[in-house]
Write an enzyme that holds these catalytic residues in place. Structure first.
Site, PDB file in Angstrom:
ATOM      1  CG  HIS A 159      -2.081  -0.960   1.051  1.00  0.00           C
ATOM      2  ND1 HIS A 159      -2.729  -1.264  -0.050  1.00  0.00           N
ATOM      3  CD2 HIS A 159      -2.791  -1.812   1.839  1.00  0.00           C
ATOM      4  CE1 HIS A 159      -3.377  -2.528  -0.016  1.00  0.00           C
ATOM      5  NE2 HIS A 159      -3.715  -2.525   1.383  1.00  0.00           N
ATOM      6  CG  HIS A 171      -8.345   0.174   1.136  1.00  0.00           C
ATOM      7  ND1 HIS A 171      -9.235  -0.623   2.123  1.00  0.00           N
ATOM      8  CD2 HIS A 171      -7.344  -0.803   1.030  1.00  0.00           C
ATOM      9  CE1 HIS A 171      -8.716  -1.854   2.178  1.00  0.00           C
ATOM     10  NE2 HIS A 171      -7.550  -1.935   1.551  1.00  0.00           N
ATOM     11  CD  GLU A 220      -9.061  -2.629  -1.813  1.00  0.00           C
ATOM     12  OE1 GLU A 220      -7.788  -2.434  -1.892  1.00  0.00           O
ATOM     13  OE2 GLU A 220      -9.280  -3.732  -1.063  1.00  0.00           O
TER      14      GLU A 220
END
Length: 368
Positions: free
Chosen positions: A129, A202, A332
């Site tokens: 991430h 997210h 996502e």
């Protein structure tokens, strides 16, 4: 006869933590701005977008985060259909699992925290991430955009070397709330040096307007393959057929039907059928109690499905609601995880003179 889908026209009277009674007439689209706190001398604001039906989306400029989406149910009552917190302090805290935030420079995973590009190896701050201070932890510039539909433009400048990534990157995301109850996410970026870029949002959805398990929802995904991955959800590079597996959502299926078979819950990447780069339907989720339906459209080739497997009642969210394992669904839209290390995956390298563009739409309807 199939049950009909329709848009519910509503107008907000008062806002509550879960649902709001609504008047059956349209309102004028508007944007309001309220102070939300401060980080290291930088002011954080919460913007509320309201469309002509009274549907609302709330955004803060910390992490370009979507904090609330208030959408109507079959009784024309608004409910907050995303998980969130009540304060900036909570968004800054350890319990915030990127709720509603933009993730980058490269969302999801990169194997061994490194990749090679044009003969140079780059070592990253993290394998997931975008790093510990990725885009979700940054303060974005934010401004209202004029037009018939309410929109916000958020921008962030990511310096060369930030979290180990090469190139000065200018990133823009535009959130538009249409009068057809669609939330559009338009991403764009430019760089002065070749760099990988994988952006996503997210948001954790709960179409029931609470934090209860999503097991009874119906989900369909326009994907015939998923990415093989290890226990740490790191892709091997192989694409496997969904047919005959718990991951088959080619036809609408209750999420809970096979969720126990997966082990801890769903956490995997799908290779969508659409690889044209043009906007197309990727998935549809239906919550039967409220009647809410969410359709996901995207230009991206991949879709990550995650069912909040790490959540527990220890985490307290908006309005004092405790989170629940399998109490939310993330859909996502993005390129495949670990793409810089797999030549057979769709390209994620942005070069000087090019413009990265990506669009995703979350469309909210009601089934009677």
């Amino acid at each position: 006869m199939k049950k009909a889908l329709f848009y519910a026209a509503i107008c907000i009277s008062t806002v509550g933590s879960t649902s709001v009674s609504a008047k059956p007439y349209a309102s004028k689209p508007s944007i309001t701005k309220t102070p939300y706190g401060e980080i290291n001398g930088q002011k954080i604001y919460q913007y509320t977008l309201t469309n002509s039906n009274g549907m609302q989306v709330k955004v803060i400029n910390y992490g370009a985060t979507i904090t609330d989406i208030l959408a109507p149910d079959r009784d024309k009552k608004l409910g907050d259909v995303v998980l969130g917190f009540d304060s900036l302090k909570q968004y800054l805290g350890r319990d915030n699992a990127l709720l509603g935030a933009v993730v980058g420079r490269v969302a999801n995973r990169i194997s061994n925290k490194r990749f090679t590009l044009d003969g140079s190896e780059y070592i990253l701050a993290s394998n997931i991430h975008g790093g510990p201070k990725g885009f979700d932890k940054q303060v974005w510039s934010i401004q209202e955009l004029p037009g018939k539909e309410v929109a916000l433009k958020l921008t962030y400048f990511s310096k060369d070397g930030e979290m180990g990534y090469p190139g000065n990157l200018n990133v823009t995301v535009i959130y538009t709330l249409t009068n057809n109850n669609e939330l559009k996410l338009n991403y764009s970026a430019t760089t002065d040096k070749a760099t990988p870029i994988v952006l996503t949002n997210h948001t954790y959805f709960n179409l029931a307007g609470n934090t209860e398990k999503v097991s009874g929802w119906q989900l369909s995904i326009l994907a015939d393959q998923y990415l093989e991955a290890d226990k740490d959800v790191m892709p091997s590079g192989r694409l496997l057929d969904v047919k005959g597996t718990p991951y088959d959502f080619t036809e609408p299926k209750e999420i809970g039907k096979d969720i126990a078979v997966t082990g801890n819950g769903y956490d995997l990447s799908y290779a969508l059928r659409n690889k044209s780069g043009k906007l197309a339907l990727a998935a549809t989720a239906y919550e039967p109690t409220s009647g809410r339906v969410m359709q996901v459209y995207t230009t991206e080739p991949g879709l990550v499905v995650y069912t909040g497997n790490h959540f527990s009642e220890r985490i307290v969210g908006r309005g004092g609601q405790h989170f629940t394992k399998w109490g939310a669904l993330c859909l996502e839209t993005q390129h495949y995880p670990d793409s810089p290390n797999h030549a057979n995956f769709p390209n994620v390298i942005l070069r000087p003179g090019q413009i990265f563009k990506s669009e995703t739409i979350y469309k909210f309807l009601v089934r009677q």
